[in-house]
Design a protein around this motif. Structure first.
Motif, PDB file in Angstrom:
ATOM      1  N   ALA A  70       0.837  -1.207   0.000  1.00 47.26           N
ATOM      2  CA  ALA A  70       0.000   0.000   0.000  1.00 47.26           C
ATOM      3  C   ALA A  70       0.872   1.258   0.000  1.00 47.26           C
ATOM      4  CB  ALA A  70      -0.936  -0.008   1.204  1.00 47.26           C
ATOM      5  N   GLY A  71       1.965   1.233   0.751  1.00 49.53           N
ATOM      6  CA  GLY A  71       2.886   2.373   0.795  1.00 49.53           C
ATOM      7  C   GLY A  71       3.487   2.653  -0.579  1.00 49.53           C
ATOM      8  N   LYS A  72       3.878   1.578  -1.283  1.00 51.32           N
ATOM      9  CA  LYS A  72       4.438   1.733  -2.640  1.00 51.32           C
ATOM     10  C   LYS A  72       3.388   2.274  -3.596  1.00 51.32           C
ATOM     11  CE  LYS A  72       8.126  -1.714  -2.859  1.00 51.32           C
ATOM     12  NZ  LYS A  72       7.735  -2.944  -2.123  1.00 51.32           N
ATOM     13  N   GLU A  73       2.184   1.727  -3.498  1.00 51.94           N
ATOM     14  CA  GLU A  73       1.101   2.168  -4.385  1.00 51.94           C
ATOM     15  C   GLU A  73       0.738   3.619  -4.128  1.00 51.94           C
ATOM     16  OE1 GLU A  73      -1.440  -1.721  -4.874  1.00 51.94           O
ATOM     17  OE2 GLU A  73      -2.682   0.041  -5.335  1.00 51.94           O
ATOM     18  N   LEU A  74       0.722   3.978  -2.855  1.00 49.29           N
ATOM     19  CA  LEU A  74       0.423   5.366  -2.469  1.00 49.29           C
ATOM     20  C   LEU A  74       1.409   6.313  -3.138  1.00 49.29           C
ATOM     21  CD1 LEU A  74      -0.892   7.510  -0.647  1.00 49.29           C
ATOM     22  CD2 LEU A  74       0.520   6.679   1.225  1.00 49.29           C
ATOM     23  N   CYS A  75       2.693   6.001  -3.044  1.00 50.33           N
ATOM     24  CA  CYS A  75       3.724   6.844  -3.660  1.00 50.33           C
ATOM     25  C   CYS A  75       3.550   6.896  -5.170  1.00 50.33           C
ATOM     26  CB  CYS A  75       5.118   6.334  -3.295  1.00 50.33           C
ATOM     27  SG  CYS A  75       5.516   6.565  -1.562  1.00 50.33           S
ATOM     28  N   ALA A  76       3.283   5.749  -5.777  1.00 48.25           N
ATOM     29  CA  ALA A  76       3.137   5.694  -7.237  1.00 48.25           C
ATOM     30  C   ALA A  76       1.922   6.512  -7.679  1.00 48.25           C
ATOM     31  CB  ALA A  76       3.004   4.242  -7.693  1.00 48.25           C
ATOM     32  N   ARG A  77       0.795   6.328  -6.991  1.00 46.65           N
ATOM     33  CA  ARG A  77      -0.455   7.004  -7.377  1.00 46.65           C
ATOM     34  C   ARG A  77      -0.391   8.515  -7.192  1.00 46.65           C
ATOM     35  NH1 ARG A  77      -5.616   4.753  -7.039  1.00 46.65           N
ATOM     36  NH2 ARG A  77      -6.276   6.915  -7.277  1.00 46.65           N
ATOM     37  N   LEU A  78       0.330   8.962  -6.152  1.00 44.32           N
ATOM     38  CA  LEU A  78       0.348  10.394  -5.841  1.00 44.32           C
ATOM     39  C   LEU A  78       1.645  11.068  -6.281  1.00 44.32           C
ATOM     40  CD1 LEU A  78      -1.449  10.367  -2.364  1.00 44.32           C
ATOM     41  CD2 LEU A  78      -2.409  10.832  -4.617  1.00 44.32           C
ATOM     42  N   ASN A  79       2.413  10.327  -7.086  1.00 48.93           N
ATOM     43  CA  ASN A  79       3.625  10.892  -7.658  1.00 48.93           C
ATOM     44  C   ASN A  79       4.569  11.387  -6.556  1.00 48.93           C
ATOM     45  OD1 ASN A  79       5.267  11.508  -9.755  1.00 48.93           O
ATOM     46  ND2 ASN A  79       4.316  13.489 -10.231  1.00 48.93           N
ATOM     47  N   LEU A  80       4.684  10.557  -5.544  1.00 46.24           N
ATOM     48  CA  LEU A  80       5.434  10.917  -4.337  1.00 46.24           C
ATOM     49  C   LEU A  80       6.668  10.059  -4.271  1.00 46.24           C
ATOM     50  CD1 LEU A  80       5.102  12.445  -1.527  1.00 46.24           C
ATOM     51  CD2 LEU A  80       4.098  10.311  -0.714  1.00 46.24           C
ATOM     52  N   ASP A  81       7.798  10.735  -4.012  1.00 46.01           N
ATOM     53  CA  ASP A  81       9.041   9.994  -3.957  1.00 46.01           C
ATOM     54  C   ASP A  81       9.129   9.319  -2.582  1.00 46.01           C
ATOM     55  OD1 ASP A  81      11.673   9.760  -4.122  1.00 46.01           O
ATOM     56  OD2 ASP A  81      12.026  11.814  -3.435  1.00 46.01           O
ATOM     57  N   ARG A  82       8.893  10.121  -1.550  1.00 45.68           N
ATOM     58  CA  ARG A  82       8.722   9.572  -0.207  1.00 45.68           C
ATOM     59  C   ARG A  82       8.067  10.626   0.682  1.00 45.68           C
ATOM     60  NH1 ARG A  82      12.921   7.945   3.347  1.00 45.68           N
ATOM     61  NH2 ARG A  82      11.764   9.111   4.901  1.00 45.68           N
ATOM     62  N   ALA A  83       7.347  10.169   1.677  1.00 46.51           N
ATOM     63  CA  ALA A  83       6.702  11.100   2.615  1.00 46.51           C
ATOM     64  C   ALA A  83       7.656  11.360   3.777  1.00 46.51           C
ATOM     65  CB  ALA A  83       5.408  10.504   3.128  1.00 46.51           C
ATOM     66  N   ASP A  84       7.507  12.518   4.407  1.00 46.77           N
ATOM     67  CA  ASP A  84       8.336  12.823   5.569  1.00 46.77           C
ATOM     68  C   ASP A  84       7.594  12.595   6.881  1.00 46.77           C
ATOM     69  OD1 ASP A  84      10.927  14.006   4.396  1.00 46.77           O
ATOM     70  OD2 ASP A  84       9.329  14.951   3.238  1.00 46.77           O
ATOM     71  N   ALA A  85       6.301  12.886   6.890  1.00 49.20           N
ATOM     72  CA  ALA A  85       5.531  12.712   8.123  1.00 49.20           C
ATOM     73  C   ALA A  85       4.082  12.391   7.795  1.00 49.20           C
ATOM     74  CB  ALA A  85       5.597  13.983   8.975  1.00 49.20           C
ATOM     75  N   LEU A  86       3.431  11.737   8.740  1.00 43.15           N
ATOM     76  CA  LEU A  86       1.995  11.435   8.617  1.00 43.15           C
ATOM     77  C   LEU A  86       1.221  12.257   9.639  1.00 43.15           C
ATOM     78  CD1 LEU A  86      -0.571   9.710   7.897  1.00 43.15           C
ATOM     79  CD2 LEU A  86       0.205   8.099   9.653  1.00 43.15           C
TER      80      LEU A  86
END
Ligand code: 8IG
Length: 279
Positions: free
Chosen positions: A21-37
């Protein structure tokens, strides 16, 4: 029979789904990595715009393992907010134990965000107040928790240290920016019924200052994964038996609505602190 099930395999499967889910989230939202939730609980959602510009959004249920949140005020969306060169994941809504999906479902959002790179997890909620020093309609910092749910997102010999569950470093920094902010011990309650006055009396005697139906299992899962945790509680009512009247959903919503202007700059400041932005 119990020997035909494999609880530790369930836990491994949950971690695998969160990683996916974390990988898909990044792929779907064009995100390289998140810093905080940031998990926006009841009362906090309307204040989230102060976190910054929305870069992208998607429904939680587009990702594996997420169940549609059922509690009122929980939209079930994931937003990316950009602040300088850093990115926040903002979750609108969460899964609660009282929905019946179990502790692994409750921890899934936090595990997904950490898999997407988040190393700080800010958990917000609305709560009942047991300590009269915590003003109604004000946010308070969670200093520690008591897990009254008798559930855990950990399965097997996972002896996670919970001494400093709610980061003393970040609590201090947030308190320094918000002089006089309340702080206390959050009691996690399974729900969905509120407590009886006798249960509130018990919790108070045992050291609880606030009570709610979320946060504790998410905090445990975040600590297991090595993330720093911040807990923010909006006190919306005096807990059962303390106000000489019944708990009113109307009143809770009204208090939460009135708190929005106060929560907006507060949240922005929390984001600046957890991201280490310079003044
Ligand atoms: I808002 O008084 C809110 N959430 N368990 N008890 C529990 N959860 C709450 C309460 C409360 N108020």
């Amino acid at each position: 029979m119990w020997t035909e099930t494999n609880p530790e395999a369930d836990a491994r499967e949950a971690q695998r789904i969160a990683a996916t889910a974390g990988k898909e989230l990044c792929a779907r939202l064009n995100l390289d990595r998140a810093d905080a939730l940031f998990v926006m609980g009841s009362g906090w959602k309307e204040a989230a715009d102060s976190l910054g510009e929305t870069a992208a959004e998607l429904p939680m249920t587009d990702l594996p393992g997420f169940v549609a949140p059922s509690a009122a005020g929980h939209a079930g969306t994931i937003r990316i907010v950009v602040r300088g060169d850093q990115k926040l994941l903002v979750f609108f809504g969460r899964t609660h134990l009282y929905e019946g999906y179990g502790p692994l479902a409750v921890a899934h959002g936090v595990r997904t965000a950490i898999a997407a790179g988040a190393h700080t997890v800010v958990l917000s909620n609305a709560c009942g107040g047991l300590n009269a020093d915590l003003p109604i309609g004000e946010p308070a910092l969670i200093r520690d928790h008591i897990n009254f749910t008798a559930r855990t997102p950990l399965i097997g010999a996972r002896f996670v240290d919970l001494t400093d569950t709610y980061s003393p470093r970040l609590r201090e920094a947030i308190a320094a920016k918000n002089p006089g902010i309340g702080e206390g011990v959050y009691a996690g309650w399974y729900g969905p019924a509120f407590e009886t006055p006798a249960e509130i009396e018990m919790m108070h005697r045992l050291g609880a200052d606030m009570v709610g139906m979320s946060t504790v299992l998410e905090a445990i899962a975040a600590r297991e994964a090595g993330a720093e945790v911040v807990g923010l509680s909006l006190v919306t009512n005096r807990a059962a038996g303390l106000a000489g009247k019944k708990l009113s959903g109307e009143e809770v919503l009204e208090v939460a609505r009135n708190a929005i202007p106060r929560l907006r700059p507060f949240l922005d400041g929390v984001a600046a602190t957890v991201l280490g932005e310079s003044e």
